[in-house]
Structure formats: C-alpha cells, structure tokens
Design a protein around this motif. Structure first.
Motif, PDB file in Angstrom:
ATOM      1  N   MET A  89      16.201  83.243  27.004  1.00 35.11           N
ATOM      2  CA  MET A  89      16.249  81.961  27.696  1.00 35.11           C
ATOM      3  C   MET A  89      17.389  81.972  28.703  1.00 35.11           C
ATOM      4  O   MET A  89      18.410  82.616  28.502  1.00 35.11           O
ATOM      5  CB  MET A  89      16.471  80.865  26.662  1.00 35.11           C
ATOM      6  CG  MET A  89      15.641  79.638  26.863  1.00 35.11           C
ATOM      7  SD  MET A  89      15.917  78.529  25.479  1.00 35.11           S
ATOM      8  CE  MET A  89      15.459  76.990  26.234  1.00 35.11           C
ATOM      9  N   GLU A  93      19.383  76.438  31.066  1.00 40.32           N
ATOM     10  CA  GLU A  93      18.321  75.764  30.337  1.00 40.32           C
ATOM     11  C   GLU A  93      18.657  75.643  28.853  1.00 40.32           C
ATOM     12  O   GLU A  93      18.451  74.617  28.216  1.00 40.32           O
ATOM     13  CB  GLU A  93      17.081  76.637  30.478  1.00 40.32           C
ATOM     14  CG  GLU A  93      15.801  75.906  30.727  1.00 40.32           C
ATOM     15  CD  GLU A  93      14.740  76.915  31.092  1.00 40.32           C
ATOM     16  OE1 GLU A  93      14.125  77.452  30.174  1.00 40.32           O
ATOM     17  OE2 GLU A  93      14.567  77.192  32.306  1.00 40.32           O
ATOM     18  N   GLN A  94      19.185  76.741  28.346  1.00 36.51           N
ATOM     19  CA  GLN A  94      19.527  76.779  26.931  1.00 36.51           C
ATOM     20  C   GLN A  94      20.658  75.813  26.602  1.00 36.51           C
ATOM     21  O   GLN A  94      20.613  75.118  25.592  1.00 36.51           O
ATOM     22  CB  GLN A  94      19.923  78.211  26.570  1.00 36.51           C
ATOM     23  CG  GLN A  94      20.326  78.382  25.155  1.00 36.51           C
ATOM     24  CD  GLN A  94      19.994  79.742  24.614  1.00 36.51           C
ATOM     25  OE1 GLN A  94      19.723  79.879  23.449  1.00 36.51           O
ATOM     26  NE2 GLN A  94      19.998  80.770  25.414  1.00 36.51           N
ATOM     27  N   TYR A  97      19.287  72.402  26.520  1.00 42.47           N
ATOM     28  CA  TYR A  97      18.486  72.191  25.311  1.00 42.47           C
ATOM     29  C   TYR A  97      19.396  71.879  24.122  1.00 42.47           C
ATOM     30  O   TYR A  97      19.187  70.899  23.403  1.00 42.47           O
ATOM     31  CB  TYR A  97      17.663  73.445  25.053  1.00 42.47           C
ATOM     32  CG  TYR A  97      16.940  73.492  23.736  1.00 42.47           C
ATOM     33  CD1 TYR A  97      15.934  72.572  23.436  1.00 42.47           C
ATOM     34  CD2 TYR A  97      17.229  74.474  22.797  1.00 42.47           C
ATOM     35  CE1 TYR A  97      15.255  72.634  22.240  1.00 42.47           C
ATOM     36  CE2 TYR A  97      16.552  74.539  21.592  1.00 42.47           C
ATOM     37  CZ  TYR A  97      15.570  73.619  21.313  1.00 42.47           C
ATOM     38  OH  TYR A  97      14.888  73.683  20.128  1.00 42.47           O
ATOM     39  N   LEU A  98      20.434  72.708  23.946  1.00 47.00           N
ATOM     40  CA  LEU A  98      21.320  72.513  22.804  1.00 47.00           C
ATOM     41  C   LEU A  98      22.067  71.184  22.910  1.00 47.00           C
ATOM     42  O   LEU A  98      22.293  70.507  21.908  1.00 47.00           O
ATOM     43  CB  LEU A  98      22.311  73.683  22.707  1.00 47.00           C
ATOM     44  CG  LEU A  98      21.660  75.022  22.325  1.00 47.00           C
ATOM     45  CD1 LEU A  98      22.657  76.161  22.431  1.00 47.00           C
ATOM     46  CD2 LEU A  98      21.079  74.962  20.920  1.00 47.00           C
ATOM     47  N   GLN A 100      20.947  68.491  24.370  1.00 46.81           N
ATOM     48  CA  GLN A 100      20.005  67.405  24.081  1.00 46.81           C
ATOM     49  C   GLN A 100      19.737  67.300  22.578  1.00 46.81           C
ATOM     50  O   GLN A 100      19.543  66.213  22.060  1.00 46.81           O
ATOM     51  CB  GLN A 100      18.695  67.623  24.837  1.00 46.81           C
ATOM     52  CG  GLN A 100      18.820  67.230  26.306  1.00 46.81           C
ATOM     53  CD  GLN A 100      17.544  67.537  27.056  1.00 46.81           C
ATOM     54  OE1 GLN A 100      17.279  68.680  27.408  1.00 46.81           O
ATOM     55  NE2 GLN A 100      16.732  66.530  27.287  1.00 46.81           N
ATOM     56  N   LEU A 101      19.738  68.459  21.913  1.00 51.75           N
ATOM     57  CA  LEU A 101      19.558  68.417  20.459  1.00 51.75           C
ATOM     58  C   LEU A 101      20.707  67.676  19.793  1.00 51.75           C
ATOM     59  O   LEU A 101      20.550  67.093  18.726  1.00 51.75           O
ATOM     60  CB  LEU A 101      19.478  69.831  19.884  1.00 51.75           C
ATOM     61  CG  LEU A 101      18.167  70.583  19.996  1.00 51.75           C
ATOM     62  CD1 LEU A 101      18.246  71.875  19.216  1.00 51.75           C
ATOM     63  CD2 LEU A 101      16.987  69.757  19.497  1.00 51.75           C
ATOM     64  N   LYS A 102      21.870  67.688  20.437  1.00 52.64           N
ATOM     65  CA  LYS A 102      23.013  66.960  19.893  1.00 52.64           C
ATOM     66  C   LYS A 102      22.986  65.493  20.297  1.00 52.64           C
ATOM     67  O   LYS A 102      23.919  64.754  20.024  1.00 52.64           O
ATOM     68  CB  LYS A 102      24.315  67.613  20.369  1.00 52.64           C
ATOM     69  CG  LYS A 102      24.736  68.796  19.521  1.00 52.64           C
ATOM     70  CD  LYS A 102      25.164  68.370  18.132  1.00 52.64           C
ATOM     71  CE  LYS A 102      25.600  69.546  17.276  1.00 52.64           C
ATOM     72  NZ  LYS A 102      25.753  69.173  15.862  1.00 52.64           N
TER      73      LYS A 102
ATOM     74  N   LYS B   3      14.059  64.656  18.447  1.00 51.43           N
ATOM     75  CA  LYS B   3      14.495  66.052  18.439  1.00 51.43           C
ATOM     76  C   LYS B   3      13.325  66.997  18.194  1.00 51.43           C
ATOM     77  O   LYS B   3      13.278  68.087  18.756  1.00 51.43           O
ATOM     78  CB  LYS B   3      15.579  66.232  17.380  1.00 51.43           C
ATOM     79  CG  LYS B   3      16.891  65.581  17.814  1.00 51.43           C
ATOM     80  CD  LYS B   3      17.984  65.743  16.782  1.00 51.43           C
ATOM     81  CE  LYS B   3      19.262  65.077  17.273  1.00 51.43           C
ATOM     82  NZ  LYS B   3      20.338  65.136  16.279  1.00 51.43           N
ATOM     83  N   LEU B   6      11.763  67.631  21.366  1.00 49.09           N
ATOM     84  CA  LEU B   6      12.529  68.586  22.177  1.00 49.09           C
ATOM     85  C   LEU B   6      12.208  70.018  21.776  1.00 49.09           C
ATOM     86  O   LEU B   6      12.058  70.905  22.622  1.00 49.09           O
ATOM     87  CB  LEU B   6      14.029  68.352  21.972  1.00 49.09           C
ATOM     88  CG  LEU B   6      14.671  67.242  22.779  1.00 49.09           C
ATOM     89  CD1 LEU B   6      16.073  66.980  22.277  1.00 49.09           C
ATOM     90  CD2 LEU B   6      14.707  67.623  24.256  1.00 49.09           C
ATOM     91  N   SER B 228      22.149  70.604  14.126  1.00 51.39           N
ATOM     92  CA  SER B 228      21.731  69.440  14.923  1.00 51.39           C
ATOM     93  C   SER B 228      20.458  68.794  14.399  1.00 51.39           C
ATOM     94  O   SER B 228      20.279  67.594  14.491  1.00 51.39           O
ATOM     95  CB  SER B 228      21.474  69.840  16.378  1.00 51.39           C
ATOM     96  OG  SER B 228      22.580  70.478  16.931  1.00 51.39           O
TER      97      SER B 228
END
Lengths: 310, 464
Positions: A89, A93-94, A97-98, A100-102, B3, B6, B228
């Motif tokens: 990846m 972008e990665q 992504y991480l 947004q996961l938080k 999530k 996502l 997460s």
C-alpha cells in the motif's frame, strides 16, 4: 497526583500459564511511565489489556477517571513491538487509513498528516509503496500513525528498535515534546539508558508480578549503595591507616597521577563527614557518589525476586 | 464512518486496483468467450481450397455418361470436385501423384458390390469430411441401385411415405394443471453451472481471505489495527470486502463474456444470427396452451427447414426457462452464493490466523476442501436423482447445500426444503463466524508457534 490510567489487580491466565497475577500500575497524567521487565514477564499482555485487545480475567482498568471502555481506543495511540505496515500500500493512503480507523475524519487526517510529513521531511514519500522504504523510514511512518490522532495516552513498546542513533534522538525529542504538550506516555523497553533519560515513573514486572515501582529518583535513592568514589593525590596507605573505621575502604586504584578510592559510608552519615575526615589526610580532586544505574537496579531487582521465588 | 466500512473499503479498493485483478478481468472473458466461440467458429469454418479427387472406377457402376464424358455419381460440393479418369493404371497415377495436383485418388474395385470396399490414396490424411462424403454418397448410390433392381413400382413414393422422423417434446404436468415444456438438458446445465460457479467462487476468494489474514500477520500490522478495531470487525470487513471483489469480478466476467460472444457471433457468423430473426420468436405465442398442439402439428415441409429448426430450439429454451422459474433460481443462486462464501470465508480466515506461512496452511485445509469436493461429487449424482435421499440430505448440510441445492433448484424443490436448508445455512454461518472470530483473535497475535487442532481448541476456549 491525578492518574490518567490505573490498572488494578490485573489477573490474566492462559491455559496452564499465568501471564499476570494481581499486577497494578498507576500512570500519572502527563508523565512518562516506564513499564519494565525481562522477556516473558507479562508486559505485552498488560499492554494488550490496556488496548482492549484482550480482556483480563479479573481486575479493573480506569482511564481518565472512568472504567476503560471501547470508545477510549481513539484516545490511545499504540506502537506495538511487533509492528508493520501493508507493504503493497502507498504510504499516504495507508496513513490516512490508519488515522481514520482511529476515528479521524478524512479531512482532519489529511491535514495532520501533512504537518507530520513536513516535519519529518518525508513529503516525497506520500505516493511511494511501503516496500520501497527503508526499515527506518517505515518506522517513522509507524511513529506518525501512532501519534497522529493526538491521543491522551501513548504506548510505545520498544520504540527505538531498528532506528539509527540520529533517528533515536529525533524520536526522543518528539516523545519529550509530546509529553510537554500534555500527553501521557507508557514506555516499555529493555534499553535502560533511555529509561533513565526519559522516564518519570517505572513499574518493573517479573514473572507476572510487580517487583518494583515508583518515581524513578526515589527508586534510585532506595538502591543507593552509599559508596563514594574519591579522586585523591597522595598516599592511600595513609588514608587506610588513619581513616575513621566507620568508613570502609573497598578498593583503591591508581590511575596515573590520580588515585581512585571507593569508600562505603554508613547509611546515616552525611557526605560532608567523609570529606571532613579526608581533608587532613589527602588532597581531594573529585568526590562522587556512585548511584546505581537503572541497569544495575533492574538486574538486582530481578535477581532478588528470583531468589525469593526459589 | 463505521470502522468495518473503512476496512471493507480498503480491502475492496486495494484489490480491485491490483494488476492481477485487471488482468483476470480482461483474460477471464477472453478465455470464456474463446471457449464458447472457437469450437463453433472452427466448425463453421469451411475449407475454401477446391480439392479434386481423381476417381478410378473399375466397377463402372458409379460412373455415368449422361453428358458424354464420364462423370462420377458422387455429387460434387462447392469445394470438392471429382474427376473420373479412364485408361490409367493406379500405379502410374501413384508414381507422378504429386505433379497431378489431385487431392486424393479414389479407387473403386471391380467387385465393390461383393466386397463393399473402396480405397482412397493420398499423400496426406484425407479429412473426415471428405471421406464421409464419399462413403455416404457411394452407400446411397449402391442402395438406390439395389432397390431399383428389385423392380418395385412407385418406389420413390413408397420411400417418401415410409420415411419417419419422431420428435419427442417433454410436457410436464404441474399441480395447477398447467402444461409446461421442459428441457432436461438445459435444466441440468443451469444447475450444474451454478453449483460449479459457487464452488469456484468459494475456493478462489476464500483463499484470498486466508492470504489476506496471513499478509496482515506477516507484515505485523495486525496488532496496530486491532488496537483500533475489534478483531471481529477486521475479519468481517476483510471477508465482505473480498466477497464484493469476487462479485465484481464475476459480474465483469459475465457482462464482458456476453458482449464478446454476441459481438463475435455478429462478426464471425452473421448467417447464423440472421437465420433466427427476432420476429420469428415473438410471433410464436410461446407460453400459450397451444405449444403442445403446435408440437404435434405436422411440420410444414416447404420453407427453410433450418430456420424452422432454429426458432424451435429457441422456443424450447424459452419454454424451459418458463418451467423452471428463473426468478426463484436467481434468488436462490444469490443466496447460496453469498452465504456459502461467508460460511467458508470465516473458516479460511481461521486457517490464515493459525498459520505463519502459506505452507503452514495446508495442514488445516482438509476440513475446508473435503466438504467442498464432496459437494461436487454429490452434485454429479444429484443430476440423475434430484429428489433422492442423498440429494436431500446434502442439500440440508450447510457445508454442501450451496452446491447441491443449486443443482436441485431447477427440478422444483418444495418451498419448505428451501427454507429449511437456507435457515440451517444462516444459523451455521452465524455459529461458524462466532467460533472463527474466537480462534482468529488469538491466532493473529501468535507468531512462530507450531499450531495443531488441539491448540485451536484451546484458543477457542480462551476468554476473549
């Protein structure tokens, strides 16, 4: 002192194997807290419990005054010891992504990422695939994705492994800056030099139990050996003959012109007493109390605990 | 934004953008279309070289002199000519065969009526088309001559009268008394195709779930992510994302294969498509009660026979579609397709979580491959006996039902059986996902441990 995180009497058992037995840690707000222990002591299990990756068999975890709950993961940043990124990846972008996961929105994540990428001078990496980066570069990306969402609590498990000394310093500075900005940091490592340098408090776990905890200065004080190293010019025999017997001479080394004498003083005596006793006998060049380093304390504490266990 | 969503999005987008996905999307339809078109095209492709066969007729009964010069009774076609050669020995012809330009030499011995033998000489293997043309023409001619020798009057008329061709139309009586035409071949084909499709989908994309889990384990990103999101979210996000990738791939394959096949037919075989004009299909009132009547009506002998046959074939297919209720089949297909995949995907995820390398996965593959392959075997026998005990039970067992039930579908399965089989599948899926998630959450954080089934059982019993 207010505590950001309190884990009380945590017990966790895996089939036939006790990973944590009644371990408690209290992490003061705004401090850097060292979670220490030999391999297999249960540090990672405790960290995973704080991150709600696994649940304790018994015991409670309080975060910011309330029992730890699912939503708190967005207030915690975790850099595990076993860490990595999706190799195929792209870096940008990665990271998005991480983030947004938080729980960050895409726009927020983009903005903060730009700040960090500029700061670490890695804007050019955005469209590179992770596998094209060196290990140190990947570690920087991981560090950024851990702190990006401005968590209240940061957990770093062996953060410096894989970094060159220059980047270690860069990272240390960043960690101290995060602390200044109000973050609380749990720091797990085997590198005792960095513990001395960074930590305010420590807890030492050995074989699933807490064996040592407290403010780092107090601990070192507790472990002080009352040994003074004195640099002198003159005859060591004279000192040996005439010095008050309550001071015990441990060793005498000649070091060129200068001689180093190690003297153990009674626990209740003041440093000046030794100086006063020495002044008539010799020329004093240096006077230094030998305070044990965290490395010695670590080894001593673990060994004592093992002896007790046996 | 949730999530799980996502995760689904990441799984989907990174995979769909992969070169391998694009290549598969392009190659798949090309391959399928080639499978469908090429044999037809080759069959339709005529050899356009004009071949001349020299005929040495020693029997003299297969040569006529109607126009003065000797002509073989074997009819010529557009690309196959016959030239009767007289007063030439076979040996001579053999010697300078290559300079004569003949494709072959047909030698008819004197005693053909007794020996029933002719010989074809050539320096290469003559095509089947040529030999069978010669064989049938000679057979016809000799039969005709033998019949004529019996001296029966009005022979031609009699022959025409006794010529018979029987067509068998299947009419199925349904409960509400309707007549339905059915086409067993097509029905079986649909069942077989959907069963196989589900089988391949589970294998192809289930393995991708497994590899995805392994990738996360090996790249050591998994611990960052499950700090997460919940492991269950990660697992389901991955499964759903990859499932959607699979659906997209299949959709692309189906649409583009269709486009390619239709396009190629228009391009390569325009005659074929012209022979089946649309009005012809529409004008026949396909689904009225008249179909069985029409079927027993005399075939009009005049007109284009091929055209008649063509439109009848299409009528047959459409009639059969009517009888098997395509909407019901489609719903069942989508249901079994999705839930079959979901059931197996969580098992694949566990295998990935319990392994460190792709080689490690082999030891856990048996419980996955065994029921799937069993499903395929039962599917084959189900075709012969769609209502038998074997078919019934295997269409209830959730691990085989997606494959086996699809084969039974076109044979009209009672509604209660469908509902029961579907409910069992859903319940098993939920149970399996629950079990899988428990093993998965432990497995993804285990490195360098030799795992066996006993170990998996332990993981299952861990609290959280």
């Amino acid at each position: 002192m207010a505590h950001l995180l309190q884990a009380t009497d945590i017990v966790k058992e895996f089939q036939g194997h006790r990973a944590l037995s009644k371990v408690s840690i209290n992490v003061p707000k705004g401090s850097i807290f060292g979670l220490l222990g030999p391999n297999g002591a249960g540090k990672t299990t405790l960290i995973r419990i704080i991150n709600q990756i696994t649940a304790p068999d018994s015991g409670t975890v309080t975060f910011n005054g309330h029992p730890l709950k699912r939503e708190d993961v967005s207030r915690i940043g975790y850099l595990p010891e076993e860490r990595g990124l999706y190799k195929k990846m792209k870096v940008g972008e990665q990271s998005l992504y991480l983030a947004q996961l938080k729980g960050l929105s895409a726009a927020e994540a983009q903005k903060t990422l730009k700040y960090w990428f500029d700061k670490f001078e890695m804007s050019g990496w955005w469209n590179k695939k992770v596998e094209e980066l060196s290990k140190g570069m990947q570690q920087k990306v991981q560090f950024i994705t851990t702190v990006l969402h401005k968590p209240d609590l940061l957990i770093f498990d062996e953060p410096f492994s894989g970094f060159d000394p220059i980047n270690v310093n860069l990272l240390k500075d960043e960690i101290l800056k995060l602390k200044e900005d109000g973050a609380t940091i749990i720091f797990s490592t085997h590198n005792m030099a960095s513990v001395e340098e960074l930590c305010d408090h420590i807890t030492l776990i050995n074989d699933s139990e807490t064996i040592l905890e407290g403010e780092i200065g107090e601990i070192r004080n507790k472990y002080r050996s009352n040994i003074i190293s004195v640099g002198i010019e003159g005859d060591t025999d004279k000192i040996a003959k005439n010095l008050d017997k309550k001071f015990e001479i441990l060793s005498a080394n000649e070091n060129g012109m200068e001689k180093e004498v190690r003297i153990k003083i009674p626990a209740d005596s003041l440093p000046n007493e030794l100086i006063q006793a020495l002044v008539p006998l010799t020329e004093i060049h240096s006077y230094n109390e030998l305070i044990p380093g965290m490395n010695d304390i670590f080894i001593q504490a673990v060994n004592n605990a093992s002896k007790k266990g046996n | 934004m949730s999530k799980t969503f996502l995760i689904v999005k990441r799984e989907y987008i990174t995979r769909v953008r992969k070169k391998s996905f694009l290549i598969m999307s392009a190659l798949g339809p090309l391959l399928f279309a080639a499978f469908m078109i090429v044999p037809g095209y080759l069959a339709s492709m005529e050899d356009t070289d004009v071949k001349t066969v020299a005929v040495i007729d020693n029997s003299l009964i297969l040569t006529t002199y109607d126009t003065g010069s000797p002509i073989s009774v074997i009819p010529e076609t557009k690309y196959l000519k016959f030239k009767v050669i007289e007063n030439t020995e076979l040996e001579v012809l053999k010697k300078n065969f290559s300079s004569t330009g003949y494709y072959a030499v047909l030698f008819i011995p004197k005693n053909i009526l007794a020996s029933n033998k002719t010989l074809i000489y050539s320096n290469k293997q003559p095509s089947l088309e040529v030999t069978s043309h010669i064989k049938h023409s000679i057979e016809n001619e000799i039969e005709k001559q033998k019949l004529t020798a019996t001296e029966i009057e009005n022979l031609d008329e009699i022959l025409q009268k006794i010529e018979t061709s029987i067509k068998v139309s299947n009419i199925k009586w349904t409960k509400d008394g309707e007549d339905k035409k059915s086409n067993t071949g097509l029905v079986m084909g649909i069942g077989y195709a959907s069963g196989l499709l589900i089988y391949f989908f589970i294998f192809l994309f289930g393995a991708q779930v497994m590899r995805g889990v392994l990738e996360e384990k090996n790249s050591r990103i998994v611990e960052v992510i499950i700090s997460s999101v919940k492991p269950l979210q990660l697992m389901m996000g991955k499964i759903i994302g990859i499932g959607l990738v699979g659906l997209t791939q299949f959709l692309i394959w189906i649409v583009f294969t269709g486009v390619l096949v239709v396009g190629a037919q228009k391009l390569i075989m325009p005659e074929l498509t012209q022979q089946m004009p649309v009005e012809q299909i529409v004008s026949n009132d396909l689904f009225s009660d008249q179909i069985p009547m029409e079927a027993i009506q005399d075939q009009p002998t005049e007109g284009n026979d091929e055209l008649q046959a063509g439109s009848e074939f299409i009528m047959d297919i459409l009639g059969s579609f009517e009888s098997i209720n395509p909407v019901k089949i489609l719903i069942a297909f989508i249901f079994y397709f999705i839930f079959g995949f979901l059931l197996y995907a969580s098992m694949f995820a566990v295998v990935g979580a319990a392994s460190d390398t792709e080689t490690d996965t082999h030891q856990f593959m048996l419980p996955i491959t065994l029921p799937l392959i069993l499903g395929i075997f039962v599917m084959m026998s189900t075709m012969n006996n769609p209502d038998g005990g074997l078919a019934f039970w295997f269409s209830m067992i959730p691990f085989t039902s997606p494959i086996v039930m699809m084969v039974r579908m076109p044979f009209e399965v009672p509604l209660w059986e469908l509902l029961l089989s579907g409910s069992i599948l859903i319940i098993t899926f939920i149970g399996m996902t629950w079990v899988s998630a428990k093993i998965y959450r432990t497995g993804i954080l285990m490195y360098g441990k030799k795992v066996n089934y006993k170990e998996l059982w332990k993981w299952l019993k861990y609290k959280n």
